[in-house]
Design an enzyme around this catalytic site. Structure first.
Site, PDB file in Angstrom:
ATOM      1  N   GLY A   2       0.819  -1.209   0.000  1.00 25.60           N
ATOM      2  CA  GLY A   2       0.000   0.000   0.000  1.00 25.60           C
ATOM      3  C   GLY A   2       0.852   1.258   0.000  1.00 25.60           C
ATOM      4  O   GLY A   2       1.946   1.270  -0.582  1.00 25.60           O
ATOM      5  N   GLY A   3       0.385   2.302   0.689  1.00 27.27           N
ATOM      6  CA  GLY A   3       1.087   3.591   0.693  1.00 27.27           C
ATOM      7  C   GLY A   3       2.499   3.485   1.238  1.00 27.27           C
ATOM      8  O   GLY A   3       3.423   4.152   0.753  1.00 27.27           O
ATOM      9  N   GLU A  37      22.804  -4.630 -20.372  1.00 25.87           N
ATOM     10  CA  GLU A  37      23.419  -5.791 -21.046  1.00 25.87           C
ATOM     11  C   GLU A  37      22.532  -6.342 -22.162  1.00 25.87           C
ATOM     12  O   GLU A  37      22.384  -7.552 -22.334  1.00 25.87           O
ATOM     13  CB  GLU A  37      23.803  -6.854 -20.017  1.00 25.87           C
ATOM     14  CG  GLU A  37      24.617  -6.207 -18.901  1.00 25.87           C
ATOM     15  CD  GLU A  37      25.630  -7.086 -18.226  1.00 25.87           C
ATOM     16  OE1 GLU A  37      25.921  -8.177 -18.729  1.00 25.87           O
ATOM     17  OE2 GLU A  37      26.153  -6.638 -17.190  1.00 25.87           O
TER      18      GLU A  37
HETATM   19  C1  LIG Z   1      22.640   1.575 -15.044  1.00 26.10           C
HETATM   20  C2  LIG Z   1      23.251   1.210 -16.354  1.00 26.10           C
HETATM   21  C3  LIG Z   1      24.523   0.666 -16.386  1.00 26.10           C
HETATM   22  C4  LIG Z   1      25.121   0.364 -17.604  1.00 26.10           C
HETATM   23  N1  LIG Z   1      26.407  -0.139 -17.623  1.00 26.10           N
HETATM   24  C5  LIG Z   1      27.024  -0.333 -18.808  1.00 26.10           C
HETATM   25  C6  LIG Z   1      28.386  -0.747 -18.854  1.00 26.10           C
HETATM   26  O1  LIG Z   1      29.012  -0.987 -17.820  1.00 26.10           O
HETATM   27  N2  LIG Z   1      28.984  -0.890 -20.067  1.00 26.10           N
HETATM   28  C7  LIG Z   1      28.313  -0.632 -21.234  1.00 26.10           C
HETATM   29  O2  LIG Z   1      28.927  -0.761 -22.299  1.00 26.10           O
HETATM   30  N3  LIG Z   1      27.021  -0.241 -21.226  1.00 26.10           N
HETATM   31  C8  LIG Z   1      26.363  -0.082 -20.045  1.00 26.10           C
HETATM   32  N4  LIG Z   1      25.053   0.330 -20.024  1.00 26.10           N
HETATM   33  C9  LIG Z   1      24.383   0.605 -21.288  1.00 26.10           C
HETATM   34  C10 LIG Z   1      23.299  -0.386 -21.664  1.00 26.10           C
HETATM   35  O3  LIG Z   1      23.878  -1.609 -22.034  1.00 26.10           O
HETATM   36  C11 LIG Z   1      22.470   0.256 -22.775  1.00 26.10           C
HETATM   37  O4  LIG Z   1      21.727   1.289 -22.176  1.00 26.10           O
HETATM   38  C12 LIG Z   1      21.557  -0.713 -23.489  1.00 26.10           C
HETATM   39  O5  LIG Z   1      22.278  -1.653 -24.224  1.00 26.10           O
HETATM   40  C13 LIG Z   1      20.602   0.014 -24.447  1.00 26.10           C
HETATM   41  O6  LIG Z   1      21.269   0.923 -25.256  1.00 26.10           O
HETATM   42  P1  LIG Z   1      20.707   2.417 -25.375  1.00 26.10           P
HETATM   43  O7  LIG Z   1      20.544   2.942 -23.986  1.00 26.10           O
HETATM   44  O8  LIG Z   1      21.587   3.183 -26.284  1.00 26.10           O
HETATM   45  O9  LIG Z   1      19.270   2.279 -25.991  1.00 26.10           O
HETATM   46  P2  LIG Z   1      18.919   2.182 -27.561  1.00 26.10           P
HETATM   47  O10 LIG Z   1      19.759   1.160 -28.216  1.00 26.10           O
HETATM   48  O11 LIG Z   1      18.928   3.563 -28.132  1.00 26.10           O
HETATM   49  O12 LIG Z   1      17.429   1.658 -27.496  1.00 26.10           O
HETATM   50  C14 LIG Z   1      16.317   2.506 -27.229  1.00 26.10           C
HETATM   51  C15 LIG Z   1      15.064   1.646 -27.351  1.00 26.10           C
HETATM   52  O13 LIG Z   1      14.954   1.146 -28.700  1.00 26.10           O
HETATM   53  C16 LIG Z   1      14.867  -0.277 -28.677  1.00 26.10           C
HETATM   54  N5  LIG Z   1      15.531  -0.834 -29.846  1.00 26.10           N
HETATM   55  C17 LIG Z   1      16.768  -0.560 -30.314  1.00 26.10           C
HETATM   56  N6  LIG Z   1      17.030  -1.298 -31.396  1.00 26.10           N
HETATM   57  C18 LIG Z   1      15.963  -2.089 -31.610  1.00 26.10           C
HETATM   58  C19 LIG Z   1      15.621  -3.095 -32.574  1.00 26.10           C
HETATM   59  N7  LIG Z   1      16.475  -3.472 -33.532  1.00 26.10           N
HETATM   60  N8  LIG Z   1      14.411  -3.682 -32.476  1.00 26.10           N
HETATM   61  C20 LIG Z   1      13.540  -3.341 -31.499  1.00 26.10           C
HETATM   62  N9  LIG Z   1      13.792  -2.401 -30.570  1.00 26.10           N
HETATM   63  C21 LIG Z   1      15.002  -1.783 -30.613  1.00 26.10           C
HETATM   64  C22 LIG Z   1      15.557  -0.680 -27.387  1.00 26.10           C
HETATM   65  O14 LIG Z   1      15.169  -1.972 -26.964  1.00 26.10           O
HETATM   66  C23 LIG Z   1      15.094   0.415 -26.447  1.00 26.10           C
HETATM   67  O15 LIG Z   1      13.821   0.129 -25.976  1.00 26.10           O
HETATM   68  C24 LIG Z   1      24.423   0.602 -18.812  1.00 26.10           C
HETATM   69  C25 LIG Z   1      23.115   1.139 -18.780  1.00 26.10           C
HETATM   70  C26 LIG Z   1      22.545   1.447 -17.566  1.00 26.10           C
HETATM   71  C27 LIG Z   1      21.167   2.054 -17.570  1.00 26.10           C
END
Ligand SMILES: Cc1cc2nc3c(=O)[nH]c(=O)nc-3n(C[C@H](O)[C@H](O)[C@H](O)COP(=O)(O)OP(=O)(O)OC[C@H]3O[C@@H](n4cnc5c(N)ncnc54)[C@H](O)[C@@H]3O)c2cc1C
Length: 382
Positions: free
Chosen positions: A342-343, A366
């Site tokens: 709840g709250g 990942e």
């Molecule tokens: C807290 C945190 C820690 C992280 N740590 C690391 C790290 O240590 N090292 C590292 O390298 N990265 C790291 N990342 C990055 C993370 O792996 C990426 O954010 C993730 O892979 C998505 O990439 P993007 O944010 O550029 O989203 P985008 O690739 O721009 O995607 C945006 C949206 O579009 C969708 N989308 C993209 N392409 C397609 C497709 N072909 N078909 C359907 N949908 C699609 C995605 O699913 C998503 O919903 C971290 C991210 C966070 C939030």
């Protein structure tokens, strides 16, 4: 398939349970509130051998199986997701490129301190304009003066900016600007290297104790001894490493789901409304029963992916299935657990709210869950 733990795996799980309950559960929530990476806890985990959990003893680790790692993660993540997130990023993507693809000299120089828990590892793949589309990275490494000149920028990189961080293992393009191809290599860039700088720690919805930053590379020169493995295989190295990372995120998701299930069950038995504990209402019982059932399904997928890796079988599809299922179960379970509170569940003072905030990233990090769908569909032949 037999996922029962060996004697040494059971001992390790017991050690993780004790440390998680006595130390992490006590100290990590404050670090979360203060948005601070609890490197004190990570150092203590290093002293217990946990930072080298997947690395053989020969290189300073304790050589546990992937199944053992998943079971250990279930205990660590139960206490705090930020510490568990930093740990898993270090253990898998932060250390495995050096273990699998590095030379013996590189393993001695960089992997051993990681495995012995003296340093924290980071994995630099994502960039501002290239996340899911890893081939779209712009960071470039050019041959120069008998080494490599690196220019570019990485986004959302975990574990690179703490007082324990050694630097980063990054992926860069290596074809010249005039060439049309796409060749990628991976490199180690140490923290004090001239031209390597980083932005401030970013503020997430959850995982507030995880150190995640932007990294900048301006004319960073590294010698050939910083190139990891075959200069044509960098992308394969990174994508292969992410497969293990996905089992690890699935395990983290299991721990989050178990944590919120325990909290919600406990609260439902204590909270009295309409003259009886809310656990006596079928609406609440069904929520708890659904979480427990989904958790068990996710658990089997995760242990199976780990088992496949341990037995040298392909596990790409299974790791993606485990990550997809377990992360969705975790976000849904966290939402229902807050509902049951709840709250009170909405207030950041309550532990369930902290786990709720920590859940969303499990569907993003990942490889987003959309990308997991693509990996699975491709494995089916689509
Ligand atoms: C807290 C945190 C820690 C992280 N740590 C690391 C790290 O240590 N090292 C590292 O390298 N990265 C790291 N990342 C990055 C993370 O792996 C990426 O954010 C993730 O892979 C998505 O990439 P993007 O944010 O550029 O989203 P985008 O690739 O721009 O995607 C945006 C949206 O579009 C969708 N989308 C993209 N392409 C397609 C497709 N072909 N078909 C359907 N949908 C699609 C995605 O699913 C998503 O919903 C971290 C991210 C966070 C939030």
């Amino acid at each position: 398939m037999d996922f029962s733990l060996t004697e040494s795996e059971r001992e390790l799980v017991g050690l993780c349970r004790d440390f998680a309950q006595k130390e992490i559960a006590e100290r990590a929530p404050l670090a979360w509130q203060e948005s601070r990476c609890a490197t004190d806890l990570l150092r203590e985990m290093g002293a217990l051998g946990l930072l080298g959990i997947l690395i053989p003893e020969e290189w300073g680790g304790i050589g546990m199986s992937t199944v053992g790692f998943v079971a250990a993660m279930e205990q660590i993540g139960l206490a705090d997701q930020s510490v568990a997130a930093a740990w898993q990023a270090h253990v898998t993507i932060g250390s495995l490129p050096l273990f699998h693809f590095g030379s013996d000299g590189q393993r001695e120089r960089w992997l051993r301190p990681l495995a012995e828990g003296i340093a924290l590892g980071a994995f630099g793949l994502t960039e501002p304009d290239a996340g899911s589309d890893a081939r779209g990275i712009c960071t470039r490494a050019e041959r120069r003066d008998g080494g490599w000149l690196i220019n570019g920028r990485k986004a959302f990189i975990s574990n690179a900016g703490t007082d324990m961080s050694f630097g980063v293992t990054l992926l860069a393009r290596t074809e010249s600007a005039a060439e049309q191809g796409s060749r990628f290599a991976s490199f180690v860039v140490e923290k004090e290297t001239p031209g390597f700088t980083m932005g401030p720690k970013m503020r997430g919805i959850g995982w507030r104790g995880l150190d995640t930053r932007e990294l900048f590379f301006d004319d960073v020169w590294v010698g050939d001894d910083h190139l990891i493995g075959d200069p044509a295989m960098g992308l394969n190295q990174f994508l292969g490493t992410l497969e293990v990372g996905r089992i690890s995120i699935a395990a983290l998701s299991l721990s989050l789901t178990q944590a919120v299930l325990d909290m919600a069950t406990d609260y439902a038995q204590k909270r009295v409304q309409f003259g009886q504990p809310i656990s006596k209402f079928q609406a609440i019982q069904f929520k708890l029963a659904d979480i427990a059932t989904e958790l068990e399904a996710a658990r089997w997928l995760t242990y199976r992916a780990a088992y496949l890796r341990d037995t040298g079988q392909p596990f790409l599809k299974e790791a993606s299935m485990a990550k997809l299922k377990a992360s969705c179960v975790a976000t849904s379970a966290a939402s229902e657990a807050v509902q049951i509170h709840g709250g009170l569940g909405y207030m950041l003072e309550s532990p369930v709210a902290r786990f709720y905030c920590d859940a969303k990233v499990l569907e993003i990090g990942e490889g987003t869950n959309e990308i997991q769908h693509l990996v699975i569909a491709r494995a089916l032949g689509c």
